[in-house]
Design an enzyme around this catalytic site. Structure first.
Site, short mmCIF file in Angstrom:
data_model
loop_
_atom_site.label_atom_id
_atom_site.label_comp_id
_atom_site.label_asym_id
_atom_site.label_seq_id
_atom_site.Cartn_x
_atom_site.Cartn_y
_atom_site.Cartn_z
N ASP A 1 1.22 -0.37 0.62
CA ASP A 1 0.86 -1.13 -0.58
C ASP A 1 1.00 -0.28 -1.83
OD1 ASP A 1 -0.28 -3.06 -2.31
OD2 ASP A 1 -2.29 -2.25 -1.99
N HIS B 1 -0.63 -4.63 1.54
CA HIS B 1 -1.87 -4.88 0.81
C HIS B 1 -2.91 -5.58 1.68
CE1 HIS B 1 -4.15 -5.26 -2.89
NE2 HIS B 1 -4.29 -6.55 -2.73
N SER C 1 -8.71 -6.01 -2.13
CA SER C 1 -8.08 -6.08 -3.44
C SER C 1 -9.14 -6.12 -4.56
CB SER C 1 -7.14 -7.29 -3.50
OG SER C 1 -6.33 -7.23 -4.64
#
Length: 454
Positions: A372, A429, A183
């Protein structure tokens, strides 16, 4: 040979640590960053999850105002020869304990969040020593009054932590070093890794600090080149293999030029990059949220919990005492994200730093769970196709091909010139959370410098 008396205490008391872990401290005087301060490392030896492996938990204290929590777990197999991998979660401001307890570590909790479990399947410590760092201050168990509000500031503290960690545990300093995360670590990792190389190559650093044997980086569903990645928001929301989650009208709203992002990319000023950050939130993510789907997994609703109750377990008083945590656990406090966004950090492009790493011979792995939206796989693959490095044409000349794990197609892969991209099927994610065994195979092949389908 340098003698570390605190390490002698550690070895003599290790058998007692199972009952009551001793708090051990080593002091390090900082000569970095023109700061007149002292950094101190203190740690315990818990036996959670897997009592058969060596673990350290503790703090890097920088002066009186910054306190950074870490958790180390030793490799299950040949720890003296296994590499050391540092894991960073993103946010900015999210705890890296998510990596340990939900993704790549040997730890897990029961459904009620009341008991720790040993999660051996897919744990990366089968092939590597693992080190998890809560940063910046305020994330997880880390705390402090002096707030870090940019990637450039964060890299200084991360480097100082590694220097002190290696001073306290010199046996790990000689090992191959890998830097992984997900991320917002798409910002952190390129910046941190380049700073390591700069310090390694600096004569001053060679005289005063220990070299870090950086071999590779890995970024999962990373936010790295926002200008390119945002251009794929419509593709993921409206044309992915999971089907459209938006109405045609909302798809049209997302489909627009990105002038604010380009201005940030060109000028790099806080003002322009702050505007670009607001633009992304109001013109892209807010439109997506009308779908009612989860931003981290298009298959899930916004109300679905995409994780475990490990935070509830870590916040138990007896567990905090066991690991030496001094504060309550805060998984992803929003004030850190707001601080980073206010400096324009979110919209800054870190693809050039990835190019510098590749040009310095560092292996780079980019991977992305393909369900994601937040940092969707189209965007990650897209920026990997567009940035330039010495062997970029070699990478771009390849195409996505099936990625096989144990003979089964687990995704797609493209590789060339020290750069590898992996699309992970049926993962959100936090790709290793969804596909532990497949992501372990990916990591293992990467650190051994083997072809993904080898």
């Amino acid at each position: 040979m340098t003698f570390y008396p605190f390490l002698l205490v550690l070895f003599l008391t290790s058998s007692l640590c199972y009952a009551l872990p001793a708090l051990l401290t080593k002091t390090f005087s900082s000569v970095l960053y023109s700061e007149n301060t002292t950094a101190t490392l203190s740690f315990k030896q818990p036996t959670l999850c897997d009592p058969t492996i060596l673990q350290y938990t503790g703090y890097l204290d920088v002066g009186a105002h910054e306190h950074y929590f870490f958790w180390f777990v030793e490799s299950k197999n040949n720890p003296d020869d296994s590499p050391l991998t540092v894991w960073l979660n993103g946010g900015p401001g999210c705890s890296s304990m998510t990596g340990l307890w939900e993704e790549i570590g040997p730890c897990g909790v029961d459904t009620n969040g009341t008991k720790d479990l040993y999660n051996e399947v897919g744990s990366w410590n089968q092939v590597s020593n693992l080190l998890f760092l809560d940063q910046p201050a305020g994330a997880g168990f880390s705390y402090g009054d002096k707030k870090v509000d940019s990637t450039e500031k964060a890299k200084l503290r991360a480097y100082q932590f590694l220097q002190l960690f290696f001073e306290a545990f010199p046996k790990y300093q000689k090992l191959d070093f890998h830097l992984f995360g997900e991320s917002y670590a798409g910002h952190y990792i390129p910046a941190f890794a380049n700073y390591i190389i700069e310090q390694n190559q600096s004569p001053v650093s060679n005289n005063h600090h220990q070299l870090i044997n950086l071999k590779s980086i890995g970024i999962g569903n990373g936010i790295t080149d926002v200008l390119v990645q945002e251009q794929y928001a419509e593709t993921m929301a409206c044309y992915s293999s999971y089907g459209s989650v938006l109405s045609q009208a909302d798809c049209l709203l997302i489909r627009q030029n990105l002038p604010q992002l380009q201005t940030c990319n060109d000028s790099g000023t806080v003002k322009d990059c702050d505007k670009a950050t607001v633009y992304c939130a109001t013109n892209v993510e807010d439109i997506y949220l009308r779908s009612g789907r989860n931003i981290y997994d298009v298959r899930a609703s916004q109300n679905d919990s995409l994780g475990t109750n490990y935070g509830l377990f870590l916040n138990k008083r007896e567990i905090r005492d066991l690991i030496g945590a001094r504060t309550a656990f805060h998984r992803c406090p929003t004030d850190i994200r707001r601080a980073f966004y206010s400096t324009g950090d979110y919209a800054r492009n870190f693809a050039p730093q990835v190019a510098d790493l590749l040009n310095n011979g560092i292996q780079v792995l980019l991977y992305a769970g393909d369900a994601d939206f937040r940092a969707n796989w189209y965007g990650v693959h897209g920026w990997a196709q567009t940035f330039d490095f010495n062997a970029s044409e070699q990478f771009r000349s390849q195409t996505l091909s099936p990625w096989l794990v144990n003979g089964v197609e687990a995704g797609q892969v493209q590789a060339g010139g020290n750069l590898t991209f992996v699309r992970v099927y049926r993962a959100g994610h936090k790709a290793p959370y969804y596909q532990r065994e497949n992501c372990f195979q990916m990591f293992s092949q990467h650190i051994k410098q083997l072809p993904m389908n080898g």
